[in-house]
Design an enzyme around this catalytic site. Structure first.
Site, PDB file in Angstrom:
ATOM      1  N   GLU A  12       0.816  -1.215   0.000  1.00 63.16           N
ATOM      2  CA  GLU A  12       0.000   0.000   0.000  1.00 63.16           C
ATOM      3  C   GLU A  12       0.854   1.272   0.000  1.00 63.16           C
ATOM      4  O   GLU A  12       0.328   2.367  -0.237  1.00 63.16           O
ATOM      5  CB  GLU A  12      -0.959  -0.025   1.206  1.00 63.16           C
TER       6      GLU A  12
ATOM      7  N   ASP B  49     -12.397  -5.204  -2.507  1.00 62.06           N
ATOM      8  CA  ASP B  49     -13.267  -6.390  -2.485  1.00 62.06           C
ATOM      9  C   ASP B  49     -14.608  -5.961  -1.926  1.00 62.06           C
ATOM     10  O   ASP B  49     -14.779  -4.826  -1.494  1.00 62.06           O
ATOM     11  CB  ASP B  49     -12.609  -7.476  -1.615  1.00 62.06           C
TER      12      ASP B  49
HETATM   13  N1  ADE Z   1      -9.428  -4.488   3.949  1.00 62.13           N
HETATM   14  C1  ADE Z   1      -9.662  -4.782   2.644  1.00 62.13           C
HETATM   15  N2  ADE Z   1     -10.707  -5.610   2.527  1.00 62.13           N
HETATM   16  C2  ADE Z   1     -11.137  -5.855   3.787  1.00 62.13           C
HETATM   17  C3  ADE Z   1     -12.170  -6.657   4.324  1.00 62.13           C
HETATM   18  N3  ADE Z   1     -12.961  -7.377   3.525  1.00 62.13           N
HETATM   19  N4  ADE Z   1     -12.331  -6.706   5.676  1.00 62.13           N
HETATM   20  C4  ADE Z   1     -11.510  -5.996   6.480  1.00 62.13           C
HETATM   21  N5  ADE Z   1     -10.513  -5.227   6.035  1.00 62.13           N
HETATM   22  C5  ADE Z   1     -10.333  -5.150   4.688  1.00 62.13           C
END
Ligand code: ADE
Length: 251
Positions: free
Chosen positions: A13, A218
């Site tokens: 990141e 996601d």
């Molecule tokens: N960071 C990126 N995706 C995530 C997720 N699904 N849950 C917690 N932190 C995250």
């Protein structure tokens, strides 16, 4: 000139940011490397905080007390929670809440005991600069950084910037039922991650200005871990570097 603290949870990141930094001096404190130097002409301290609320809180305290940063920015990935937040979008947190904090019945669910609040507002000025920077990046930098093949692989069309509630907890949310529970319990939540609200609490307690910028990797559902890993490797660093570059010009 203002000294800006920049934090992220995972190396990918901030990889491009670290590559771009000049005149770097590194100090190791509490198992973390704090890189002080110049980024796009601004004095900055960039640090890999590692994952979770404790890691983020410890790092934020060190940035404030040892490096006297004037502003703190957390950059990284998040899972989309709200229906209109898609992979590739950017979320700027106006307020941060710990979704896994529950000291009930002693205190209301989500309330930080003895602080009398559950939502901590981010710095409005810094957040609106980040919002403008994210919009500028998506229009100008993004088309160059993200190849058509990558766009197709991650199903990215026209990414957008959202501003609102970010929720944090010590869990990677990767079940459709779990993200649905978050949606019902916290209807305003735009995305979920694992550090922002901890940084918010520390900054609130020290009177430090902060902002949180997250790229949605996601949808926090059953395919979240697969989607997250691919996005982290191929896309995350471009967004962080592109948005931070734009915002540093305005500080
Ligand atoms: N960071 C990126 N995706 C995530 C997720 N699904 N849950 C917690 N932190 C995250």
């Amino acid at each position: 000139m203002l000294r800006i603290g920049i934090m992220a949870a995972l190396y990918e990141e901030i990889a491009d940011l670290l590559d771009t930094m000049e005149s770097v001096v590194t100090r190791r404190i509490g198992m973390r490397d704090y890189h002080s130097g110049m980024l796009h002409g601004r004095p900055c301290v960039v640090v890999l905080a590692r994952v979770g609320k404790v890691a983020a809180a410890a790092t934020a305290v060190t940035l404030i007390r040892e490096f006297s940063v004037d502003r703190l920015i957390f950059t990284g990935l998040a899972g989309g929670v709200a229906g209109h937040v898609s992979v590739g979008d950017v979320v700027i947190g106006t307020a941060l809440l710990q979704h896994d904090l529950d000291a009930s019945p002693l205190f209301p669910r989500h309330e930080i005991p003895l602080l009398n609040c559950s939502r901590i507002p981010a710095d409005a000025g810094l957040s609106s600069k980040l919002e403008r920077a994210a919009k500028a990046y998506l229009q100008q930098g993004w088309p160059h950084d993200i190849s058509p093949a990558t766009r197709e692989a991650f199903n990215l069309s026209v990414p957008r910037v959202h501003v609102g509630l970010i929720v944090s907890g010590d869990q990677f949310v990767n079940r459709a039922a779990a993200v649905q529970a978050l949606r019902s319990e916290l209807p305003g939540a735009l995305c979920v991650e694992m550090e922002g609200a901890a940084v918010a609490q520390v900054c609130h307690e020290y009177g430090a200005r902060f902002a949180i910028v997250r790229t949605v990797s996601d949808r926090a559902d059953d395919s979240a871990s697969h989607d997250f890993s691919g996005f982290l490797a191929a896309v995350a660093s471009h967004y962080s570097a592109g948005i931070l570059r734009q915002v540093l010009d305005t500080l």
